[in-house]
Design a protein around this motif. Structure first.
Motif, PDB file in Angstrom:
ATOM      1  N   HIS A  92       0.823  -1.205   0.000  1.00 26.39           N
ATOM      2  CA  HIS A  92       0.000   0.000   0.000  1.00 26.39           C
ATOM      3  C   HIS A  92       0.860   1.260   0.000  1.00 26.39           C
ATOM      4  O   HIS A  92       0.354   2.358   0.181  1.00 26.39           O
ATOM      5  N   GLY A  93       2.165   1.119  -0.200  1.00 27.13           N
ATOM      6  CA  GLY A  93       3.049   2.267  -0.200  1.00 27.13           C
ATOM      7  C   GLY A  93       3.825   2.324   1.099  1.00 27.13           C
ATOM      8  O   GLY A  93       3.570   1.574   2.046  1.00 27.13           O
ATOM      9  N   LEU A  94       4.773   3.238   1.160  1.00 27.23           N
ATOM     10  CA  LEU A  94       5.586   3.339   2.369  1.00 27.23           C
ATOM     11  C   LEU A  94       4.773   3.678   3.595  1.00 27.23           C
ATOM     12  O   LEU A  94       5.187   3.421   4.722  1.00 27.23           O
ATOM     13  N   ILE A 248       1.177  12.852   1.106  1.00 26.90           N
ATOM     14  CA  ILE A 248       2.612  12.629   0.926  1.00 26.90           C
ATOM     15  C   ILE A 248       2.996  11.257   1.463  1.00 26.90           C
ATOM     16  O   ILE A 248       3.803  10.542   0.863  1.00 26.90           O
ATOM     17  N   MET A 249       2.406  10.857   2.587  1.00 30.00           N
ATOM     18  CA  MET A 249       2.728   9.562   3.165  1.00 30.00           C
ATOM     19  C   MET A 249       2.340   8.418   2.244  1.00 30.00           C
ATOM     20  O   MET A 249       2.915   7.331   2.301  1.00 30.00           O
ATOM     21  N   SER A 250       1.353   8.631   1.376  1.00 31.93           N
ATOM     22  CA  SER A 250       0.945   7.577   0.459  1.00 31.93           C
ATOM     23  C   SER A 250       1.957   7.379  -0.660  1.00 31.93           C
ATOM     24  O   SER A 250       1.948   6.346  -1.324  1.00 31.93           O
ATOM     25  N   GLN A 251       2.843   8.366  -0.880  1.00 30.78           N
ATOM     26  CA  GLN A 251       3.850   8.234  -1.941  1.00 30.78           C
ATOM     27  C   GLN A 251       5.060   9.121  -1.656  1.00 30.78           C
ATOM     28  O   GLN A 251       5.400   9.989  -2.458  1.00 30.78           O
ATOM     29  N   PRO A 252       5.748   8.923  -0.522  1.00 33.14           N
ATOM     30  CA  PRO A 252       6.869   9.800  -0.162  1.00 33.14           C
ATOM     31  C   PRO A 252       8.054   9.672  -1.092  1.00 33.14           C
ATOM     32  O   PRO A 252       8.893  10.567  -1.145  1.00 33.14           O
ATOM     33  N   GLY A 253       8.153   8.572  -1.819  1.00 29.89           N
ATOM     34  CA  GLY A 253       9.271   8.406  -2.723  1.00 29.89           C
ATOM     35  C   GLY A 253       9.025   8.943  -4.109  1.00 29.89           C
ATOM     36  O   GLY A 253       9.883   8.847  -4.982  1.00 29.89           O
TER      37      GLY A 253
END
Length: 344
Positions: A92-94, A248-253
């Motif tokens: 689910h992402g980082l 942002i937490m759903s896709q920090p990279g």
């Protein structure tokens, strides 16, 4: 009975909603079952270039196209549930790592629901509990129609995967029919009961009582401390900061652009910058803070190589990651990892 809202307007269906990461994972799942990519993407608005773009997001309209095209290609009606079972927390992402350090099982279940709402907002969820037993009911807010069974099974499979570390038994209820015998469903989840033609789509699960890990270096602890140091902004600005944090937490990279976040929040980039400024922060500050927190979690709680961490956090190479992490913390990633090992 499912609650639905009218979302059939072209504008609502075309708003970027979820990371294309899920579509990539779904395509790979289907390819492993022998279905070619072009057979799924044909006659849809989703291109291979979009799937390969780390910053791309899909609209609800595109999700409908993808699932509608793929459902009849699946063959096995259990396939959607099996795909959901592949969506563990890291998938689910980082942001999934944010709950790995949670030692309270009750809090963990609550956080799972919270993060699924943010990262995969295709169905809403209602969480309730009686004693040590939790119930999660799925709610169709989009009027999914014929696609609701497919998406429901994806959600249920993921809930099963990410909750199994604290729950010992699951009872899944679906408000649609199945042509398979209960034994065929239990073959893909031996600790589950499957009931069809039920009044609602829901899962009940008692806590197993097994402890999670108790580690104050976990991301949830770090983020809680960071939030406690934030200034007291206005109510609206504070709400905006919380929403931006979650995005942002759903896709920090990924290079999640300010314009994209502003569009998802239905405001102009200038207004978004003003809200963040009122709250005493900025998009860059929030993104770096979250990337720092994820990096620290990886360094202290996993054995993932430094170059892989750099890639996951969106850096072009390990040197760039090391330079950024030193600027954030005053320490190198190697130093932090060695210190963590010495404490164990």
């Amino acid at each position: 009975m499912e609650r639905t809202v009218e979302t059939s307007s072209p504008m609502a269906l075309e708003v970027p909603l979820i990371s294309a990461r899920y579509a990539r994972q779904f395509i790979r799942f289907m390819e492993r079952k022998g279905v070619r990519r072009h057979a799924i993407l044909g006659d849809t608005d989703i291109s291979s270039d979009m799937l390969d773009d780390p910053d791309a997001s899909l609209s609800m309209g595109q999700v409908r196209q993808l699932l509608g095209k793929a459902e009849w290609l699946m063959g096995d009606e259990r396939a959607a549930f099996q795909f959901g079972q592949q969506l563990d927390l890291p998938a689910h992402g980082l942001l999934g790592f944010a709950v790995l350090g949670q030692e309270n099982p009750r809090r963990l279940i609550s956080m799972i629901v919270q993060y699924l709402r943010v990262g995969l907002p295709l169905m809403d969820m209602d969480l309730s509990s009686t004693g040590s037993t939790f119930r999660i009911q799925l709610i169709d807010n989009w009027g999914l129609g014929d696609l609701r069974p497919c998406l429901t099974k994806i959600y249920m499979g993921s809930i099963h995967r990410i909750s199994s570390q604290v729950c010992k038994h699951f009872c899944f209820e679906f408000d649609f029919d199945s042509s398979l015998e209960p034994e065929q469903w239990r073959s893909i989840a031996t600790d589950c009961e499957f009931r069809f033609n039920a009044p609602a789509n829901q899962v009940t699960m008692p806590l197993s009582g097994r402890p999670i890990r108790n580690d104050d270096t976990g991301l949830e602890f770090i983020l809680a401390n960071a939030r406690s140091r934030e200034r007291e902004p206005s109510e609206q600005a504070d709400e905006t900061v919380m929403q931006v944090r979650e995005m942002i937490m759903s896709q920090p990279g990924r290079p999640c652009a300010m314009d994209n976040l502003a569009r998802r929040l239905d405001m102009s980039p200038r207004t978004l910058r003003q809200h963040l400024s009122t709250a005493g922060t900025s998009f860059r500050t929030l993104r770096n803070e979250i990337r720092q927190n994820f990096a620290t979690l990886y360094l202290t709680d996993t054995a993932i190589p430094l170059d892989s961490i750099a890639e996951k956090l969106g850096f072009s190479d390990q040197a760039g990651f090391t330079k950024a992490y030193r600027s954030w913390t005053g320490q190198t990633p190697g130093d932090v990892r060695r210190q963590a090992r010495d404490r164990k």
